[in-house]
Design a protein around this motif. Sequence first.
Motif, PDB file in Angstrom:
ATOM      1  N   LYS A   4       0.971  -1.079  -0.017  1.00 44.98           N
ATOM      2  CA  LYS A   4       0.024   0.004  -0.142  1.00 44.98           C
ATOM      3  C   LYS A   4       0.735   1.259   0.068  1.00 44.98           C
ATOM      4  O   LYS A   4       2.163   1.159   0.328  1.00 44.98           O
ATOM      5  CB  LYS A   4      -0.931   0.039   1.153  1.00 44.98           C
ATOM      6  N   ILE A   5       0.159   2.188  -0.546  1.00 41.85           N
ATOM      7  CA  ILE A   5       0.941   3.795  -0.541  1.00 41.85           C
ATOM      8  C   ILE A   5       0.367   4.509   0.465  1.00 41.85           C
ATOM      9  O   ILE A   5      -1.047   4.610   0.382  1.00 41.85           O
ATOM     10  CB  ILE A   5       1.000   4.241  -1.778  1.00 41.85           C
ATOM     11  N   SER A   6       0.910   4.878   1.500  1.00 41.25           N
ATOM     12  CA  SER A   6       0.369   5.842   2.428  1.00 41.25           C
ATOM     13  C   SER A   6       0.293   7.302   1.935  1.00 41.25           C
ATOM     14  O   SER A   6       1.236   8.406   2.171  1.00 41.25           O
ATOM     15  CB  SER A   6       1.070   6.062   3.780  1.00 41.25           C
ATOM     16  N   PHE A   7      -0.655   7.639   1.133  1.00 42.37           N
ATOM     17  CA  PHE A   7      -0.753   9.001   0.240  1.00 42.37           C
ATOM     18  C   PHE A   7      -0.885   9.995   1.344  1.00 42.37           C
ATOM     19  O   PHE A   7      -0.101  10.914   0.773  1.00 42.37           O
ATOM     20  CB  PHE A   7      -1.967   8.955  -0.702  1.00 42.37           C
ATOM     21  N   TYR A   8      -1.544   9.915   2.449  1.00 38.80           N
ATOM     22  CA  TYR A   8      -2.065  10.967   3.233  1.00 38.80           C
ATOM     23  C   TYR A   8      -0.677  11.342   4.276  1.00 38.80           C
ATOM     24  O   TYR A   8      -0.842  12.020   5.340  1.00 38.80           O
ATOM     25  CB  TYR A   8      -3.369  10.822   4.138  1.00 38.80           C
ATOM     26  N   SER A   9       0.205  10.435   4.348  1.00 36.08           N
ATOM     27  CA  SER A   9       1.631  10.742   5.096  1.00 36.08           C
ATOM     28  C   SER A   9       3.002  10.774   4.165  1.00 36.08           C
ATOM     29  O   SER A   9       3.913  10.957   4.618  1.00 36.08           O
ATOM     30  CB  SER A   9       1.636   9.605   5.989  1.00 36.08           C
ATOM     31  N   THR A  10       2.557  11.189   2.754  1.00 38.44           N
ATOM     32  CA  THR A  10       3.665  11.194   1.937  1.00 38.44           C
ATOM     33  C   THR A  10       3.521  12.657   1.173  1.00 38.44           C
ATOM     34  O   THR A  10       2.964  12.706   0.456  1.00 38.44           O
ATOM     35  CB  THR A  10       3.807  10.239   0.937  1.00 38.44           C
ATOM     36  N   ALA A  11       4.559  13.491   1.786  1.00 37.52           N
ATOM     37  CA  ALA A  11       4.282  15.150   1.453  1.00 37.52           C
ATOM     38  C   ALA A  11       4.520  15.428  -0.237  1.00 37.52           C
ATOM     39  O   ALA A  11       3.965  16.010  -0.775  1.00 37.52           O
ATOM     40  CB  ALA A  11       4.896  15.842   2.267  1.00 37.52           C
ATOM     41  N   LYS A  12       5.732  14.646  -0.412  1.00 36.54           N
ATOM     42  CA  LYS A  12       6.280  14.744  -1.680  1.00 36.54           C
ATOM     43  C   LYS A  12       5.564  14.648  -2.932  1.00 36.54           C
ATOM     44  O   LYS A  12       5.503  15.317  -4.025  1.00 36.54           O
ATOM     45  CB  LYS A  12       7.751  14.086  -1.863  1.00 36.54           C
ATOM     46  N   ILE A  13       4.620  13.727  -2.876  1.00 29.71           N
ATOM     47  CA  ILE A  13       3.479  13.322  -3.918  1.00 29.71           C
ATOM     48  C   ILE A  13       2.244  14.508  -4.383  1.00 29.71           C
ATOM     49  O   ILE A  13       1.725  14.232  -5.058  1.00 29.71           O
ATOM     50  CB  ILE A  13       3.161  11.984  -3.914  1.00 29.71           C
TER      51      ILE A  13
END
Length: 311
Positions: free
Chosen positions: A158-167
């Motif tokens: 899974k990709i933790s979108f809401y804890s990865t600021a750079k994307i």
Amino acid sequence: MERKKAGNKLPFFRQLKKDAGNYVLLAPALIYTLVFGYLTYPYMVIAFEKYNYKKGLLSDFVGVKNFEAFFKSTWAWQVTRNTVGLNLLFIITGTIASVGLALILNEVVHKRFLKVAQSTMLFPYFISWAVVAMMLYALLSTDTGLINRMLTGVGLEKISFYSTAKIWPLILVIMRLWKGIGYSSIIYLATITGMDSEIYEAASIDGASRWKQTTKLTIPLLMPTVCILTLMDVGRAFFGDFTMIYSIIGDNGVLMPTTDIIDTFVFRTLRLSGDASVAMAVGLYQSFVGFLLVFGVNKLVKKFYPDGALF
């Protein structure tokens, strides 16, 4: 002759009575501009005071200390960089995509398909950013998001979108394009359809292909409109889309390094600390730089491409 000319100039109240319907339609916009535009100017003095809600505009004068408090903080460079950076991304990608879409739609011959396509692309513009934020969460949520469910379904992590600021700059650009490209392309398409058809007929007789007509005629004739709209957007490069950013990001501190803009910073400062003076100082700084941007960019455009200058 002089009496005739004087008779054509109706006194103010007679003219007001004659065009009462038009003035009634205009009244809401005039009142809104007066109240939220001009009547707020005296309150800019708050930026130079230690604002007290009891004293109001007569609060203690502190000079530029409120500006110093902002510029010495760790947030000053971050929110300024994010505001300008995101807006430049929105302007560049939005302009290219809108012009490209208008050129493509101009080549569509089937009128019914064109109407359906325009209506479909225009629909997202009228969706609230709050609804868009919910749709985006349904796609990107770590636990229940559609994208992560698809990834786990094929054996990927899974990709933790809401804890990865750079994307998130990329995600915000994509959402901005999806929501606004249909509306923006209408202006360019209207400009294209208003161009003189005889020019294209002459070019066709001379053997110019559709590609040549587009690159040598349509795009150059479209450039003044592109320049004016881009200039207006650049003038607001210091003003972020508060509704978009706050609806999607909210108070997620993990994403703030790449998404926090001046508008959300001012709102958060006023909401959490209640310090109206610092909030006004940051807002005044934002307005002043935006004012300089309009005149600076217009001067550059006037020097290198006079037809595209705004004034």
